[in-house]
Structure formats: C-alpha cells, structure tokens
Scaffold this motif. Structure first.
Motif, mmCIF file in Angstrom:
data_model
loop_
_atom_site.group_PDB
_atom_site.id
_atom_site.type_symbol
_atom_site.label_atom_id
_atom_site.label_comp_id
_atom_site.label_asym_id
_atom_site.label_seq_id
_atom_site.Cartn_x
_atom_site.Cartn_y
_atom_site.Cartn_z
ATOM 1 N N PRO A 22 -29.049 3.947 -23.286
ATOM 2 C CA PRO A 22 -27.938 3.035 -22.981
ATOM 3 C C PRO A 22 -26.746 3.746 -22.364
ATOM 4 C CG PRO A 22 -28.772 2.651 -25.181
ATOM 5 C CD PRO A 22 -29.444 3.879 -24.691
ATOM 6 N N TRP A 23 -26.529 5.025 -22.722
ATOM 7 C CA TRP A 23 -25.357 5.733 -22.190
ATOM 8 C C TRP A 23 -25.419 5.869 -20.676
ATOM 9 C CZ3 TRP A 23 -21.344 5.782 -25.001
ATOM 10 C CH2 TRP A 23 -21.438 5.927 -26.394
ATOM 11 N N ILE A 53 -19.018 2.166 -31.203
ATOM 12 C CA ILE A 53 -19.885 2.133 -30.019
ATOM 13 C C ILE A 53 -21.085 3.027 -30.256
ATOM 14 C CG2 ILE A 53 -20.062 2.657 -27.569
ATOM 15 C CD1 ILE A 53 -17.093 2.110 -27.340
ATOM 16 N N GLY A 54 -20.798 4.214 -30.780
ATOM 17 C CA GLY A 54 -21.896 5.136 -31.052
ATOM 18 C C GLY A 54 -22.908 4.526 -32.004
ATOM 19 N N ALA A 109 -34.004 1.104 -32.504
ATOM 20 C CA ALA A 109 -34.839 -0.083 -32.329
ATOM 21 C C ALA A 109 -35.784 0.033 -31.158
ATOM 22 C CB ALA A 109 -33.945 -1.306 -32.154
ATOM 23 N N GLY A 110 -36.057 1.209 -30.700
ATOM 24 C CA GLY A 110 -37.079 1.280 -29.660
ATOM 25 C C GLY A 110 -36.708 2.139 -28.475
ATOM 26 N N PHE A 111 -35.561 2.763 -28.523
ATOM 27 C CA PHE A 111 -35.207 3.610 -27.395
ATOM 28 C C PHE A 111 -35.724 5.032 -27.603
ATOM 29 C CE2 PHE A 111 -32.590 1.199 -24.595
ATOM 30 C CZ PHE A 111 -32.129 0.161 -25.363
ATOM 31 N N ARG A 137 -37.777 8.335 -27.877
ATOM 32 C CA ARG A 137 -38.865 8.809 -27.018
ATOM 33 C C ARG A 137 -39.974 9.407 -27.867
ATOM 34 N NH1 ARG A 137 -35.141 10.742 -22.193
ATOM 35 N NH2 ARG A 137 -33.669 10.839 -23.895
ATOM 36 N N LYS A 152 -35.695 -2.654 -22.110
ATOM 37 C CA LYS A 152 -34.318 -2.171 -22.140
ATOM 38 C C LYS A 152 -33.456 -2.833 -21.079
ATOM 39 C CE LYS A 152 -36.049 2.231 -23.641
ATOM 40 N NZ LYS A 152 -36.444 3.560 -23.186
ATOM 41 N N ALA A 172 -29.432 0.698 -31.294
ATOM 42 C CA ALA A 172 -30.318 0.362 -30.184
ATOM 43 C C ALA A 172 -31.362 1.438 -30.004
ATOM 44 C CB ALA A 172 -29.498 0.178 -28.913
ATOM 45 N N GLU A 173 -30.935 2.688 -30.183
ATOM 46 C CA GLU A 173 -31.884 3.792 -30.029
ATOM 47 C C GLU A 173 -32.994 3.664 -31.053
ATOM 48 O OE1 GLU A 173 -31.335 7.474 -28.877
ATOM 49 O OE2 GLU A 173 -29.896 6.919 -27.349
ATOM 50 N N LEU A 212 -23.498 1.341 -32.496
ATOM 51 C CA LEU A 212 -24.265 0.290 -31.799
ATOM 52 C C LEU A 212 -25.387 0.914 -30.985
ATOM 53 C CD1 LEU A 212 -21.555 -2.163 -30.430
ATOM 54 C CD2 LEU A 212 -23.481 -2.776 -31.874
ATOM 55 N N VAL A 213 -25.003 1.984 -30.273
ATOM 56 C CA VAL A 213 -25.987 2.638 -29.416
ATOM 57 C C VAL A 213 -27.096 3.243 -30.256
ATOM 58 C CG1 VAL A 213 -26.362 4.521 -27.809
ATOM 59 C CG2 VAL A 213 -24.364 3.084 -27.567
ATOM 60 N N ILE A 225 -24.783 -4.978 -25.640
ATOM 61 C CA ILE A 225 -24.445 -3.580 -25.955
ATOM 62 C C ILE A 225 -23.840 -2.891 -24.737
ATOM 63 C CG2 ILE A 225 -25.398 -1.333 -26.576
ATOM 64 C CD1 ILE A 225 -27.464 -2.786 -28.246
#
Lengths: 313, 290, 448
Positions: B141-142, C30-31, C40-42, C44, B224, C37-38, C33-34, B78
C-alpha cells in the motif's frame, strides 16, 4: 550542488539587491527560518515524488535506450512519428472549445450560484459536481449509453443531428467537440466548487459597500467579485490549459466504449503512453511528455506574469 | 423592470439547462441496475425496473471473484485516507509558509511546484516505480499512499487562500504582540483555515480515490486494486465490453457494471456532502471587527 | 530537533510536544491500518510457488489444475487478460524488465497476437516450448495451423488455449421461410444479399462495423495485409486482387443495406437487426455469446445453425479467418521452468477434455467432448461438431501474429470512413498505409 541550494543562492542575491532598512532585514532573517520549518515536510515530498521523477524524465528524453547522451534526437524522432502531428492537431481543436467553455461557464455559473440562497446553491453545486466523481473507467459505461442513439436520454439531440448509430456520433470530425464536452461535464463541477468557495471568502463589507454605491447585481459581479477572485481564475486557466493539452482519459474511455473506433494515440499524452508501454520506447515517450510540459509552462508563465500569481497581496 | 425579469428568466433557463446536462446521465446510471441487460436497450432510458433486478445485480457484483469488489472498496479507503492525511499534514503548513513568511527560494518553490504539477503524469510513473522498487515497497500500500501524499494542487490552493483571504492586519497585530511565527500559524491561521482544509482534503480524497494509473502500475494483484482499477478490470471481464473472452459464468453485464460504478462513486459523493458544509462557511464573519 | 525549535521559538515547547504527539498518533494509525492490510493478504510468500496470471474467465481452469495437482503450490493473480489492446502485460513487463523481478511463471493472454510482442527482443519474456520442453507429440495434436500464432522465428513460444475459427452462421428457420439455399461460396452469398435487399429489406446477411471484420473478410480471402515474410518483414499489399475482390464484394452489399456498417455489440444493433439476422460469418463463439445469449440477440432455440465457411472458388477447400483465442505462456524468467511448463501444458490440453470451458479448444483431442457438451443444450439446429472441426483446420496462416493488431487500424480508420459514406475499395489503400505506418513504428520493414 543540489537544485534547491543553487536556487537558494540565486534567490538570496536577488533579494539582497532590493536593499531594505535594517529593521526589516532583521525581521526578514528571523522569519525565513520559520518559513523553512513550515515547508519542510512538503519539500521532502516534492523532492522525492516531484523533482526526482521529473528530472529522470528529462534525463530519459535526452538519452537513448542504452543510456548514452542523444541530444535532441528523441524529440526529432518523436516529431517525425506519423502519430505526432495529428495528435497535437486534435488537442488544439479540443483546447479552443474546452478552455473557452470552462472559463466562461465556470465563472458565470459560480457567480449565479453565489447570488442564491445558500441551501439552494448547495443543492446545485452538488448536482454540478456529481459527474466529477465519475473518473475514467467509471464513466465508460455511462458515455456508451449517452452517445448511442436509440438508448440515450439525449436521443432528441442526436437524432436532430441525424445520427442513427454510435459510429455516426463518433465520426472523426466530431471527436474534438465530444471530448471537450465530456471533459467539461467531468471537470466543471470541481472548479465551480473552488470558485464558489473563493467568492464566499469575499468580505461582506465590500459587497455591501458596492450595493450602497448603487451597483446592480451584474455590476457587482463583474467589477467587484471577479477581480477579487482573479488569482483563483488564473490558477484555473493554468491547470485547465495543462489538462487540455494532456487530454488522456476522454479519448481512452470513448475508444474503449466503442470497441476501438478512436485510436489509442489520438492525443499526445496517449501517444506518450503508447510509445512507452507498447513500443517500449521510454525515451521518445519522455520527449513527448517534455513537449507537453513546455506547452503548459508557456501558458503558466504568461498567466503568472500577467496576474502576478506569485506575489502576496 | 421588464429587462431585469427577462434576464432573470434567461438565468433560470441557463441554470436548468446546465443542471440537466450534468444530472441526466447520473439519473440514467442510478436507474440502470434496476433493469436487466436487454431491458436497458428495449426500455426507455428513464424507465424504472424492479427491485428484484437490482438485488440480482447486487449479488452478481459482490460475489464476483470471491468478493473482490469489497476488497477494492477497502483498499480504496486505505489508500485514500492515508494519502489525504499525509497530504494535508504537508500542504497546509507549506501553503501558509509560502504565503505568509519570507524566505530564500520562496518564489522558486512556487515555480518548481507549478512545473511539477504541469508535468504529464505518464512520464512520472516509470521513475516513481523505480523509486518504490529501490526501497522494496512495490506491491505494498505504501507504493500508492506515499506518492498520494505529494499534492501540489493542494499546496497552491492553501497558498492562494493564505495569501489572499486572511487580512494582513490580523498578522500585523499578532506580530506587534510579539507572537512567534509558529504561534501565529497555530493560533490564528489554522483555526481560520477550516474551509481550505476541507477543500484541499476533499480534492485530495477525490484525486486519490479516483486515481487509476498509479495503482495500476504499482499493484499487480487484483485483490489489491482500488476501485477504479477494479472497475476497469470488471469492464474487461464483462462480455459486454469484451465479446471474445468467453465470459460465460462471470455474468457481469451492463446493469452490474452500472451498480459497480455507483459503488465506486458513492463514497466521493458522501464525502462531498459532508465537506460542503465546511467548505462554504464564511470564516471571516467578525474576524476583523473589533 | 525539539531543542532547536524550543530555542528558536520560545514558549512553544509544550505546543511542540503536542504536535509531535499528534503526528505520532496519526502515523501510528496509518501504519496500523497498513499493517492490517498487510496481514490480510499483502504478505509475500517465501516457499517456492508458481505465480500464475489469468483473466477472470480462466480462474476456473487454474482452480481445476490445483485440485488435480495438490502437491503444486499456486498463487493466482487475476488481471484483465490483455484483452482489447489493453497492453497490460507489455506495460507490466516493461517495468519488471527494468527492475529484474516480478514476472509470473505462467500467464494467459486473451490477445491472440501477443506471442509476437512478448517474444520480441523488447519484452523477451516467452519461454521457447518447442525445443524439448513440450513433447512434439503433444504439439502435433493441436489442430493444424492453430499454433501459427504461437510461432515466432520458427519456434513455438506459447500454447493455444482456444480458437475462434470463422464459420457461416445462419438462421435455418428464416432461410427456409424465405426459400434461400445455404451458400457455399462468397459469390452465392452476395447474390442472396441482392435478393434480400429487394425482397426482404431490413434483413441482413452479415455486418461490416466490427473491429475484427478484417479477420472475417480479408483473412478468409488470403489478402496479404499482415503477412510475415520473415521475422522482420511484413507484406502489406492493399492492391492485391485477393484484397480488392473483398471490397468489390462488400461495397454493393453495404450500399443496399444487407451488410450494414454497425457493430454487432452496439445497443442499436439489437434494436434494429436483432431478429433479422439471416446469415453471419463469424467465429465459433458467436453461437453462445451472440445468438443464444439473452443479453445478445436471444434468438429462440432451434433456429441457429452453422455451415462451412464460404469459399472464393467453388469446389475448393475454403480458407477462413480466426477471431480471438487465448494463449498460455511460460515466462523465460521463471525459476521453476519444468513445473511451469507442466502446468501450462495441462491448462491448454486437459481442462477441456472434461467438456468444460467456454470456447472451442485448439487441442484436437479436446474438441469432440467440448462439442458434445455444447450440443446437449439442444439449442442449435444442426450438429456443430464436424463444421467446427473442419473449419478449425482451415484458418489461413498468412494473417500473421504481429507486434501490433491490425484490428485497431481497421476500427479507427476504415470503419469511420465507411460510416462517413466511403466505399471499402477506396479505403483499402488508406488501410494499407495505416498498417504500414504502425508496422514501421514497431520495427518491421514493409514490402508492398
């Protein structure tokens, strides 16, 4: 006034001095707006992630921990730190070996590959590039085994030099050669790819013309190919010089692999990191970084000036 | 005749010597996971172990900490792909603009780019962290992708490419035809720039994939991490490099570390193989003729 | 924007649209994908929870805590444990201190010197535990001297997870075979070394190539090379008789090969000396991780035993060194101090009472169950319990926890010099000077 506008004004004045006929001036004015459009995305990123952090680092170097102006005291304090001079001595020793080896062998090997059949040279380029994928932490394990006599594939070399164990390989006097070697091993492949690509973009007519003129392979290589990739070589020299003075990964990974036989501030860049993150002294760390920047710029300036890197053909 | 043959032989020897220098450690690395940790020391460096050992190492690595290595792989993908896409979008037009258009501040931009490239990264991480914190993007990620998209090395590569590779006549002809700058870029320069796009894209990918420092400081949580930071963490968790931690049940020894290393570098090598084809296709064949 | 482009570059409107579309799609991808990812565990968390930082090995301890305390919500973050001088905690805290958020509530450090730097004014993140947050009765139950590394300015700022007290490991089978008696003093040990060099060359009674050898040899000799006199003054006296006697002891042994300058963990150690270790002074964790370990020396069962650490004076209680051991901290920035302290206390005291955990507990009530569990394997040739327990109380507290680790100076200056042929006696002043330099950089005043 922002940095960009100040420099824009200065640039305009210098251009106006070189006066041109009306037609050219009109087309120049038209072209300049398009230019801004092309660079706009990059300039935003440059400002955010390049200029602003660099300016902040300069600010840190010139101020004390509380934010007060400190003149050059961070620079003098850093210079007087017992780790400073040895670190710079170390990288000077690495640089001599590293820079020469890189320039000579990268250009030489690229020329050799360029004279081969495409498939064959592709295979070699891949093999040469492989180590470049092993960045930092990935190569710790590999180098521990490469350097340990008795388990290393290079044992015949190590025992010829009468090294019986890792401690003997890592004696302080050997370290500059070792780090230059590791840096070359990791870095050469990438530059060979760039140089090969540059060589490949030389128009065939020029090479054929040289052949018709009776030039041998050697002569073509030296007198036709090399001058045509001059800009790429200049770029490589600038970056290799900067990378060499900013040596960080190699002493770090050998230090880790050997469980501490190389100090954590062996190179100036490592010293800056230690100052910042172990001594919590970000101001002196910034001063050391600025020292490294100035060194790199001196080389860059010299190379740019001599090779006219900024001029367009 | 003899002299050129002798030189040829010398050339071959030099080439083979360098090949061995670059390649031998990789052979060691590839064979390491097939041996057990004691065998790495007792057997020779090129001894081939068993598939069983390899499977064991594979299992140990991939089940480490709830499949963390797989997360690391996903994260690396990613961060890198995001970074590459943005970097290319910025660097290719920028290099073209610097090389083929005249504007106020052109040389200044080149100089500033060079200065920023030479600035040691260690000094930039704190301000980058503060910037990301300002916009509340740390620990996302950003915080990694955005700084990755700034790729001055790529801008210089595209600049040198556009300024020295495409002949001036092409542009002159297009301008005489009344083409706009944008059209020239889009119709002439861009199609011819596939090699440099591949080169810059590849280098951006590798730089992003192998970057350790930035993700290490921006992302506190080990789930991460991208692969380089994950690998460093694996090393620190291994009794092989950290004898006093009381590793015990982790059982990540040197063959497992070697396997994790191979996992970390395999994508780069695969991308390289694919990029090679575009990297070296001579794009000028026939461009100026007729 | 589009009309601007259209007016300046006529004919490009359609193309401009196309570009805009492509850019939009790319950004969207891209957004996306991010965002994935968010999801899936990013994301808060918003409910009050305890943020815990541990290394890979201590995850099991935290999981055990979660199981026995289901009402406490815990977020576990794993990191490298600050081991081997990685300085991760200091790096991260430097950043957190500048932005005002991000510190974990409870954290583990594998670097037993860390209390000094984390509690220092530079990082200021260690919660004082001795002012009532942890009951005095609990603190008293830690083995004598083990909380010295956690004491800064007279206050206890962390809890000791485990200790690595040095004992004399020996191979009973080989010692009996060669007819050597297990020594009780350093002089006796050296005498055996002389005999071994003559009668059984190749066999060794110790090693001198490890980064922590300063703790094994100098700390056990009460050599004042890192002794805190007060919170800002360190005593570094390389010429003290307690230091020079170590050099005089070791130099002949290094010269005759019975104490080689090789790291215990180097691949060549295994090849050359793997089956030839007669004796080795080392921490309690050597048993499992060096001798029994199939990736270590892999000594067969029934041969390795542990004896009391060597003493410098016959008949007097020995003083020993300490290598390793982890610390549990509570962050001074924590918003859930009480809950965090309760968790840290449990982690340091209750986990090992179940006999699990890889290293020797510092908390006395946990020690016996731990030893019982170890002895179950039947690997060792004697009962480790009494030896470990006694040695655990004999750690010399004059080797203080400082804001820097003497190990790194030892390994980067002394070991290379020894490898190059210098004697330890000639290197002690250099070691002292190196320590002095680092001490001053870290803000200490040095007393010779």
């Amino acid at each position: 006034m922002t940095l960009l506008s100040v420099t824009a004004v200065r640039g305009e004045r210098s251009r106006a001095r070189r006066s041109s006929p009306t037609a050219r001036r009109r087309s120049t004015a038209r072209l300049s707006k398009a230019g801004y459009f092309f660079i706009s995305g990059y300039v935003v990123l440059l400002a955010l992630f390049g200029v602003a952090p660099t300016a902040y680092a300069v600010y840190l170097a010139l101020t004390s921990a509380g934010g007060h102006f400190a003149g050059f005291s961070n620079f003098t304090n850093a210079y007087n730190d017992f780790r400073f001079v040895p670190a710079f001595k170390h990288v000077a020793e690495v640089m001599v070996i590293w820079l020469t080896a890189l320039i000579v062998f990268v250009v030489g090997l690229s020329l050799m590959l360029h004279s081969m059949a495409r498939r064959l040279s592709g295979a070699f380029r891949f093999l040469f590039y492989l180590p470049g994928a092993l960045a930092g932490s990935a190569s710790v394990l590999v180098w521990l085994f490469m350097l340990e006599p008795g388990v290393s594939p290079w044992n015949f070399v190590l025992s010829a030099l009468s090294f019986k164990n890792l401690d003997q390989v890592l004696l302080p006097g050997h370290l500059p050669v070792l780090f230059a070697l590791i840096a070359f091993w990791t870095g050469a492949g990438g530059w060979i790819v760039v140089m090969y690509g540059a060589l490949n973009n030389i128009p065939n007519e020029l090479l054929e013309a040289a052949k018709l003129d009776g030039a041998s392979a050697w002569q073509t290589a030296l007198w036709v190919k090399v001058p045509l990739i001059k800009k790429w070589i200049a770029y490589m020299v600038i970056l290799a010089f900067a990378a060499g003075t900013q040596l960080f990964v190699e002493p770090q990974l050998v230090g880790q692999a050997s469980l501490g036989l190389v100090s954590q501030y062996w190179s100036p860049n490592e010293l800056a990191y230690v100052m910042a993150f172990q001594n919590n002294n970000f101001n002196e760390a910034a001063a050391v970084s600025i020292d490294l920047l100035v060194l790199g710029l001196m080389c860059a300036g010299a190379v740019v000036f001599r090779s006219k890197l900024f001029e367009v053909d | 005749m003899l002299r050129s043959n002798a030189l040829r032989l010398l050339g071959v020897i030099v080439l083979l010597g360098f090949t061995a220098f670059f390649f031998v450690p990789m052979v060691w690395l590839l064979l390491a996971p097939t041996k057990t940790d004691p065998q790495l020391i007792s057997h020779g460096p090129f001894a081939i172990g068993t598939l069983h050992n390899f499977a064991h190492a594979w299992h140990q690595v991939f089940s480490f900490e709830n499949d963390a290595p797989l997360s690391w792989l996903k994260n690396s993908a990613i961060y890198s792909l995001g970074g590459v896409a943005l970097a290319l979008a910025a660097a290719v037009p920028a290099g073209y603009g610097l090389a083929r258009t005249q504007f106020v501040g052109r040389k200044v931009l080149l100089a500033v780019t060079l200065v920023v490239m030479i600035m040691p990264a260690t000094a930039l991480v704190l301000p980058l962290f503060l910037e990301m914190n300002l916009v509340r993007l740390t620990d996302t990620p950003w915080s990694v992708i955005l700084p990755f998209s700034f790729f001055p090395f790529g801008v210089y590569l595209t600049y040198i490419f556009f300024s020295s590779t495409i002949p001036e006549d092409l542009f002159a002809a297009a301008r005489m035809d009344g083409c706009t700058e944008w059209r020239i870029f889009y119709r002439i320069a861009l199609p011819l720039s596939r090699p440099i796009v591949a080169l810059v894209g590849f280098f951006a990918f590798v730089a992003d994939w192998n970057n350790y420092f930035l993700p290490f400081l921006m992302l506190p949580d080990s789930t991460k991490y991208p692969l380089p930071v994950g690998l460093e963490y694996l090393l620190a968790s291994s009794p092989a490099f950290n004898p006093s931690i009381g590793g015990g049940h982790q059982a990540i020894y040197r063959p497992e570390l070697a396997l994790a290393t191979i996992l970390a570098i395999a994508p780069v090598l695969i991308v390289f193989l694919f990029a090679q084809r575009t990297l070296v296709s001579g794009m000028l064949a026939g461009a100026t003729k007729g | 924007m589009r009309s601007f482009i259209a007016s300046k570059f006529p004919g490009t409107r359609k193309r401009g649209l196309r570009i805009a579309l492509v850019t939009l799609v790319a950004t969207g991808t891209i957004g996306g994908l991010v965002a994935a990812a968010e999801g899936a565990g990013f994301a808060r968390s918003s409910a009050p929870r305890l943020l815990v930082w541990v290394d890979a090995t201590r995850v099991a301890q935290v999981k055990a805590y979660e199981k026995s305390h289901p009402n406490v919500k815990v977020d576990v973050v794993t990191y490298d444990g600050n081991d081997g001088g990685s300085g991760t905690l200091q790096s991260k805290f430097a950043l957190f201190n500048r932005v005002g958020h991000g510190w974990p509530d409870v954290f583990f450090s594998g670097e037993n010197y860390d209390a000094a730097s984390i509690a220092s004014p530079q990082y200021k993140d260690a919660q004082v535990l001795s002012d009532g947050l942890v009951a005095t009765s609990v603190l008293k139950k830690f083995a004598a001297g083990t909380l010295a590394d956690c004491t800064v300015n007279g206050k206890i700022v962390c809890l000791r997870n485990d200790i690595g007290q040095d004992v004399l490991w020996y191979n009973k089978k080989l010692m009996d075979q060669f007819g050597y008696a297990v020594p009780t003093t350093w002089a006796q040990w050296a005498a055996i070394g002389e005999q071994v060099a003559k009668q059984h060359p190749g066999y060794i009674i110790g090693s001198a190539g490890n980064a922590f050898d300063d703790e094994i040899y100098l700390q056990a000799s009460e050599c004042p090379m890192s002794k805190l006199l007060n919170s800002y003054t360190v005593q570094i006296s390389p010429t003290s008789p307690n230091c020079t006697r170590v050099a005089n002891l070791l130099d002949p042994l290094i010269a005759n090969g019975s104490v080689p300058v090789v790291s215990l963990f180097a691949p060549t150690f295994l090849k050359q000396y793997g089956s030839k270790v007669l004796m080795m002074t080392g921490p309690s964790w050597y048993g499992d991780f060096v001798f029994a370990n199939p990736s270590g020396l892999a000594v067969p069962a029934g041969q390795i035993a542990a004896a009391a650490p060597l003493s410098w004076t016959a008949g007097k209680q020995p003083v020993t060194g300490d290598v390793g051991g982890g610390l549990w901290f509570v962050s001074s920035h924590s918003k859930q101090t009480k809950a965090a302290v309760a968790m840290a206390t449990w982690l340091a005291t209750s986990y090992k009472s179940q006999g699990i955990g890889p290293t020797y507990p510092a908390y006395t009530p946990d020690q016996a169950p731990w030893v019982t569990a170890q002895q179950k394997s039947g690997y060792f040739a004697n009962d480790l319990g009494p030896v470990f327990a006694k040695a655990g109380t004999e750690i010399w507290s004059g080797w203080s926890a400082l804001r820097y680790a003497p190990d790194s100076i030892w390994s980067s200056t002394v070991i290379p010099a020894l490898t190059g042929g210098s004697t330890l006696a000639s290197q002690l002043p250099a070691f002292g000077q190196g320590l002095k330099n680092v001490a001053q950089v870290n803000g200490y005043t040095v007393k010779g």
